[in-house]
Design an enzyme around this catalytic site. Sequence first.
Site, mmCIF file in Angstrom:
data_model
loop_
_atom_site.group_PDB
_atom_site.id
_atom_site.type_symbol
_atom_site.label_atom_id
_atom_site.label_comp_id
_atom_site.label_asym_id
_atom_site.label_seq_id
_atom_site.Cartn_x
_atom_site.Cartn_y
_atom_site.Cartn_z
ATOM 1 N N ASP A 12 87.696 35.957 60.241
ATOM 2 C CA ASP A 12 86.842 37.150 60.169
ATOM 3 C C ASP A 12 87.530 38.339 59.494
ATOM 4 O OD1 ASP A 12 84.943 35.639 61.510
ATOM 5 O OD2 ASP A 12 85.528 36.390 63.471
ATOM 6 N N LYS A 15 86.602 37.395 54.320
ATOM 7 C CA LYS A 15 86.798 36.469 53.188
ATOM 8 C C LYS A 15 85.530 36.324 52.353
ATOM 9 C CE LYS A 15 87.930 33.340 56.198
ATOM 10 N NZ LYS A 15 88.042 34.142 57.431
ATOM 11 N N GLY A 39 81.739 31.840 59.729
ATOM 12 C CA GLY A 39 80.609 32.746 59.539
ATOM 13 C C GLY A 39 81.068 33.769 58.529
ATOM 14 N N HIS A 40 80.639 33.619 57.299
ATOM 15 C CA HIS A 40 81.089 34.506 56.224
ATOM 16 C C HIS A 40 79.949 35.433 55.822
ATOM 17 C CE1 HIS A 40 84.472 31.490 54.954
ATOM 18 N NE2 HIS A 40 84.538 31.859 56.215
ATOM 19 N N GLN A 239 88.272 30.341 58.384
ATOM 20 C CA GLN A 239 89.220 30.652 59.479
ATOM 21 C C GLN A 239 90.433 31.429 58.935
ATOM 22 O OE1 GLN A 239 87.907 27.036 59.514
ATOM 23 N NE2 GLN A 239 86.244 28.161 60.429
#
Length: 464
Positions: A12, A15, A39-40, A239
């Site tokens: 988080d 990225k 979750g991007h 990650q």
Amino acid sequence: MTVTIVGSQLGDEGKGGVVDLYGDAADVIARYQGGDNAGHTVVEDGTKYKLSLVPSGAVRGKVGVLGNGCVVNPKTLFEEIDTLREKGLDPDVRVARRAHVILPYHRVLDNIEEDVKSDTDIKVGTTGRGIGPTYEDKAGRRGIRVGDLLDPEVLRKRLEYVVPQKRALIEDVYKVSLADVDDVIGGVDVHDAFDVSALFEQYRRFGERLDEEGMTVAAGDFLAETIDEGGEVMFEGAQGTSIDIDHGNYPYVTSSNPTAGGAAVGTGLGPTTVGRGEVVGIVKAYLSRVGSGPFPTELGDVDEQIEGSGEGKEYELATYIRDEGGEYGTVTGRPRRVGWLDMPMLRHAERANGFTGLAINHIDVLAGLDEVKVGHTYTLDGEVLDTVPATTERWEQCEPNLKTFEGWDDVDWDVVAEEGYEAVPENAKTYLGYISDELDTPVYAIGVGPGRDETVVRENPFEN
Ligand code: GDP
Ligand code: IMO
Ligand code: MG
């Protein structure tokens, strides 16, 4: 050439936003590990896209690849593609035939194992997406690969071998009676999850859709051709380094290698190809953590935050940063743990990844604080350490030696982004300069807000 985007901390870090920022120059964006645990976020003209499996280049209409190192849940992949289509995008996603498939029993087992560990200090706080159990099966040579979904005979044979084992695991080891259990665990129907025929029908259909839409590829060949033809490839890490299965604080990690070496293994290109390109480390200007594990620079106690019982200066500071940074889980709304930047963790990341540049995000979130602190080194057993110990037990015992910086004002960050680095407040420049010097790595970009335009760009790695 290639540009690899890697999380340098605990995930988080922003990225997705950096992939989007530099993605315009890329022809293909490839994920090399992880699955829908990611979750991007990409914010384009005020529209927010949350991407779990579809590579973040989809927002710019770029071809996305899920490399062999990824674990793919076809159900969530198709749901995500359909949702993005409803939002007006047209994602072009190719999936490696060597990538492993997340099956419903993986999700069930992930959730049950976390449940079993719930009263122990080894509970990881996984995302419950079945990531760990799928990588276990990959390493155990009993996994099902995307290519297997295209061949019904192979698919059936593999399911007939593996499903009885999973059934025995859940019933005999975890002592869960499938006849009595709730119908849904981890979002999947438990009864179908351990039924060969039901799984075969569902996954054969996923195979047909992948095939009909021409979505499967030999990812290494596909990417090598792109590069041979002069195309630009971006690797989108998910990650972060400190939750890498090898380089993170095991066992509070994910089950793959987010570090830059993963970009070679997880796509089928050589380390020389990745190494000839750039490796950009994404840094959050403070630290956030979802799930358990050591956090020497942590502020306040997140459990007290959940209960609403916390008090004191640290608690207030943690609450302030959490609120300013929107550090709440996207699915559960659970407050994330927050703390100061951890320099030993970043030195470790710099070595493990070989960063050529940094993107430092969330400078705006810290604005307005009187002072900003950094864990400059650790003290462990009377010894000063400038990087992290190799065992998690010792990492947990580290006391941070904090260094204090003067804070910077909350300014109009849109103006700063437009005017460039010169307009960044002086005290923030000092902070950025410190990070850059300590890691001996230039700062390519500075995030001053979530939007694509809310970034101060100093260098574009594709132009180097
Ligand atoms: P990722 O998993 O590394 O892609 O990061 P996430 O998307 O999970 O979390 C980063 C969050 O911070 C998202 O909501 C982003 O939109 C937001 N974000 C990214 N960069 C910045 C920044 O520089 N400032 C602020 N305020 N938010 C940012
Ligand atoms: P992105 O790509 C932050 C954490 C989980 C848990 C541990 C293992 O958005 O940065 P898993 O489900 O992977 O077996 O969970 O890793 N985790 C993340 N934390 N960002 C992520 O992804 C994460 N993906 C997994 O919270 O502690
Ligand atoms: Mg994320």
